[in-house]
Design a protein around this motif. Structure first.
Motif, mmCIF file in Angstrom:
data_model
loop_
_atom_site.group_PDB
_atom_site.id
_atom_site.type_symbol
_atom_site.label_atom_id
_atom_site.label_comp_id
_atom_site.label_asym_id
_atom_site.label_seq_id
_atom_site.Cartn_x
_atom_site.Cartn_y
_atom_site.Cartn_z
ATOM 1 N N ILE A 1 116.759 91.880 11.514
ATOM 2 C CA ILE A 1 115.895 93.044 11.325
ATOM 3 C C ILE A 1 114.441 92.617 11.175
ATOM 4 C CG2 ILE A 1 115.310 94.901 9.708
ATOM 5 C CD1 ILE A 1 118.361 95.215 9.266
ATOM 6 N N ASN A 2 114.198 91.606 10.365
ATOM 7 C CA ASN A 2 112.826 91.127 10.160
ATOM 8 C C ASN A 2 112.203 90.599 11.444
ATOM 9 O OD1 ASN A 2 112.649 91.810 7.450
ATOM 10 N ND2 ASN A 2 113.449 89.849 6.773
ATOM 11 N N ASN A 3 113.013 90.082 12.370
ATOM 12 C CA ASN A 3 112.502 89.521 13.618
ATOM 13 C C ASN A 3 112.423 90.547 14.752
ATOM 14 O OD1 ASN A 3 112.165 86.970 12.506
ATOM 15 N ND2 ASN A 3 114.238 86.330 13.044
ATOM 16 N N ALA A 4 112.892 91.758 14.521
ATOM 17 C CA ALA A 4 112.889 92.785 15.567
ATOM 18 C C ALA A 4 111.577 93.571 15.526
ATOM 19 C CB ALA A 4 114.076 93.725 15.373
ATOM 20 N N PRO A 5 110.755 93.470 16.565
ATOM 21 C CA PRO A 5 109.454 94.144 16.559
ATOM 22 C C PRO A 5 109.551 95.672 16.640
ATOM 23 C CG PRO A 5 109.857 93.132 18.694
ATOM 24 C CD PRO A 5 110.980 92.702 17.783
ATOM 25 N N THR A 6 110.701 96.186 17.025
ATOM 26 C CA THR A 6 110.846 97.639 17.178
ATOM 27 C C THR A 6 111.459 98.317 15.966
ATOM 28 O OG1 THR A 6 112.978 97.305 18.244
ATOM 29 C CG2 THR A 6 111.036 97.471 19.688
ATOM 30 N N ILE A 7 111.717 97.554 14.901
ATOM 31 C CA ILE A 7 112.321 98.126 13.695
ATOM 32 C C ILE A 7 111.285 98.165 12.584
ATOM 33 C CG2 ILE A 7 114.074 97.826 11.902
ATOM 34 C CD1 ILE A 7 115.862 96.516 13.966
ATOM 35 N N ALA A 8 111.135 99.338 11.975
ATOM 36 C CA ALA A 8 110.255 99.494 10.810
ATOM 37 C C ALA A 8 111.129 99.738 9.590
ATOM 38 C CB ALA A 8 109.304 100.663 11.012
ATOM 39 N N ILE A 9 110.923 98.963 8.550
ATOM 40 C CA ILE A 9 111.667 99.126 7.305
ATOM 41 C C ILE A 9 110.819 99.950 6.353
ATOM 42 C CG2 ILE A 9 112.698 97.958 5.320
ATOM 43 C CD1 ILE A 9 113.081 95.526 7.191
ATOM 44 N N ARG A 10 111.403 101.010 5.828
ATOM 45 C CA ARG A 10 110.687 101.871 4.887
ATOM 46 C C ARG A 10 111.553 102.008 3.634
ATOM 47 N NH1 ARG A 10 106.407 104.947 6.637
ATOM 48 N NH2 ARG A 10 105.857 104.517 8.784
ATOM 49 N N LEU A 11 111.058 101.458 2.543
ATOM 50 C CA LEU A 11 111.766 101.547 1.273
ATOM 51 C C LEU A 11 111.346 102.818 0.548
ATOM 52 C CD1 LEU A 11 111.299 97.845 0.139
ATOM 53 C CD2 LEU A 11 113.211 98.837 1.405
ATOM 54 N N PRO B 1 107.327 108.776 15.508
ATOM 55 C CA PRO B 1 108.216 108.707 16.672
ATOM 56 C C PRO B 1 109.452 107.874 16.306
ATOM 57 C CG PRO B 1 106.323 107.271 16.971
ATOM 58 C CD PRO B 1 106.099 108.021 15.691
ATOM 59 N N ALA B 2 110.609 108.294 16.769
ATOM 60 C CA ALA B 2 111.853 107.575 16.468
ATOM 61 C C ALA B 2 112.889 107.898 17.530
ATOM 62 C CB ALA B 2 112.378 107.966 15.095
ATOM 63 N N CYS B 3 113.676 106.898 17.884
ATOM 64 C CA CYS B 3 114.780 107.130 18.817
ATOM 65 C C CYS B 3 116.123 106.808 18.161
ATOM 66 C CB CYS B 3 114.586 106.320 20.091
ATOM 67 S SG CYS B 3 114.576 104.545 19.824
ATOM 68 N N ALA B 4 116.070 106.231 16.960
ATOM 69 C CA ALA B 4 117.296 105.894 16.232
ATOM 70 C C ALA B 4 116.947 105.749 14.760
ATOM 71 C CB ALA B 4 117.899 104.593 16.754
ATOM 72 N N VAL B 5 117.961 105.876 13.917
ATOM 73 C CA VAL B 5 117.752 105.697 12.485
ATOM 74 C C VAL B 5 119.003 105.055 11.896
ATOM 75 C CG1 VAL B 5 118.581 108.012 11.859
ATOM 76 C CG2 VAL B 5 117.004 106.823 10.343
ATOM 77 N N PHE B 6 118.800 104.131 10.977
ATOM 78 C CA PHE B 6 119.887 103.498 10.235
ATOM 79 C C PHE B 6 119.554 103.636 8.760
ATOM 80 C CE2 PHE B 6 121.548 99.845 7.889
ATOM 81 C CZ PHE B 6 122.891 99.946 8.176
ATOM 82 N N LEU B 7 120.469 104.178 7.990
ATOM 83 C CA LEU B 7 120.253 104.363 6.567
ATOM 84 C C LEU B 7 121.021 103.317 5.780
ATOM 85 C CD1 LEU B 7 120.764 108.215 6.321
ATOM 86 C CD2 LEU B 7 118.610 106.987 6.437
ATOM 87 N N LEU B 8 120.350 102.704 4.845
ATOM 88 C CA LEU B 8 120.997 101.802 3.895
ATOM 89 C C LEU B 8 120.713 102.382 2.520
ATOM 90 C CD1 LEU B 8 122.494 99.188 3.193
ATOM 91 C CD2 LEU B 8 120.275 98.069 3.095
ATOM 92 N N LEU C 1 110.955 111.658 13.388
ATOM 93 C CA LEU C 1 111.453 111.785 12.025
ATOM 94 C C LEU C 1 110.280 112.151 11.142
ATOM 95 C CD1 LEU C 1 113.732 108.651 11.477
ATOM 96 C CD2 LEU C 1 114.455 111.036 11.590
ATOM 97 N N THR C 2 110.499 113.100 10.252
ATOM 98 C CA THR C 2 109.501 113.409 9.234
ATOM 99 C C THR C 2 110.022 112.808 7.939
ATOM 100 O OG1 THR C 2 108.892 115.429 10.379
ATOM 101 C CG2 THR C 2 108.206 115.238 8.077
ATOM 102 N N VAL C 3 109.190 111.961 7.341
ATOM 103 C CA VAL C 3 109.613 111.219 6.156
ATOM 104 C C VAL C 3 108.648 111.432 5.004
ATOM 105 C CG1 VAL C 3 110.808 109.449 7.518
ATOM 106 C CG2 VAL C 3 108.421 109.099 6.870
ATOM 107 N N ARG C 4 109.198 111.326 3.804
ATOM 108 C CA ARG C 4 108.385 111.392 2.588
ATOM 109 C C ARG C 4 108.490 110.056 1.876
ATOM 110 N NH1 ARG C 4 110.412 115.645 -0.053
ATOM 111 N NH2 ARG C 4 108.754 117.011 0.648
ATOM 112 N N ASP C 5 107.351 109.452 1.614
ATOM 113 C CA ASP C 5 107.288 108.230 0.819
ATOM 114 C C ASP C 5 107.419 108.666 -0.634
ATOM 115 O OD1 ASP C 5 106.198 106.189 -0.909
ATOM 116 O OD2 ASP C 5 105.431 105.215 0.899
#
Length: 147
Positions: free
Chosen positions: A9-19, A49-56, A35-39
């Motif tokens: 995940i850390n090496n993938a340029p197309t993935i943004a991690i949002r805690l 913009p988003a084409c996929a989402v993974f929730l942890l 995706l509309t997100v609230r920090d």
């Protein structure tokens, strides 16, 4: 999370991690495009913009409320079954003459399944299977207590 997955995940340029982020809306024309997100830390909202989402959802067991009631490991995961009698620190935690059942915690009749237990594989399929096994073990425990 597994180290190999963190590295990928850390090496993938197309993935943004949002805690600490809450998804509040998604949009698109037949597929996900935004995706509309609230920090949650800043309470700011943005549409991305988003084409996929993974929730942890949490990487911790969330068992603080069980402290003192059932045995946990140093990270807070519940000890079950053989771990209660083989671990030097928790060996005295099992109160019955019979050994604990497979998914039984240090509190007889209380069972743990899925990610909350120490040594789990952290996979949905495993958690579902363990849940089914726990139901069977609960019946076994109830039959034992009726004798």
């Amino acid at each position: 999370m597994s180290n190999y997955l963190v590295t990928e995940i850390n090496n993938a340029p197309t993935i943004a991690i949002r805690l600490r982020t809450e998804i509040i809306d998604g949009g698109g024309d037949g597929h996900l495009q935004t995706l509309t997100v609230r920090d949650r830390a800043t309470d700011t909202v943005q549409t991305l913009p988003a084409c996929a989402v993974f929730l942890l959802i949490r990487a911790e067991p969330g068992t603080e409320w069980l402290a003192g009631a059932v045995e946990r490991d140093e990270r807070g995961y519940l000890l079950i079954g053989r771990d209660l009698t083989s671990d030097a620190e928790s060996a005295g935690a099992w109160p019955l003459a019979r050994p604990p059942l497979l998914l039984e915690t240090s509190l007889p009749g209380v069972f743990a399944a899925g990610d909350v237990r120490a040594g789990s594989t952290k996979r949905v399929a495993s958690a579902v299977g363990e849940g089914a096994i726990a139901v069977r073990l609960i019946h076994e425990h109830l039959n034992e207590t009726r004798r």
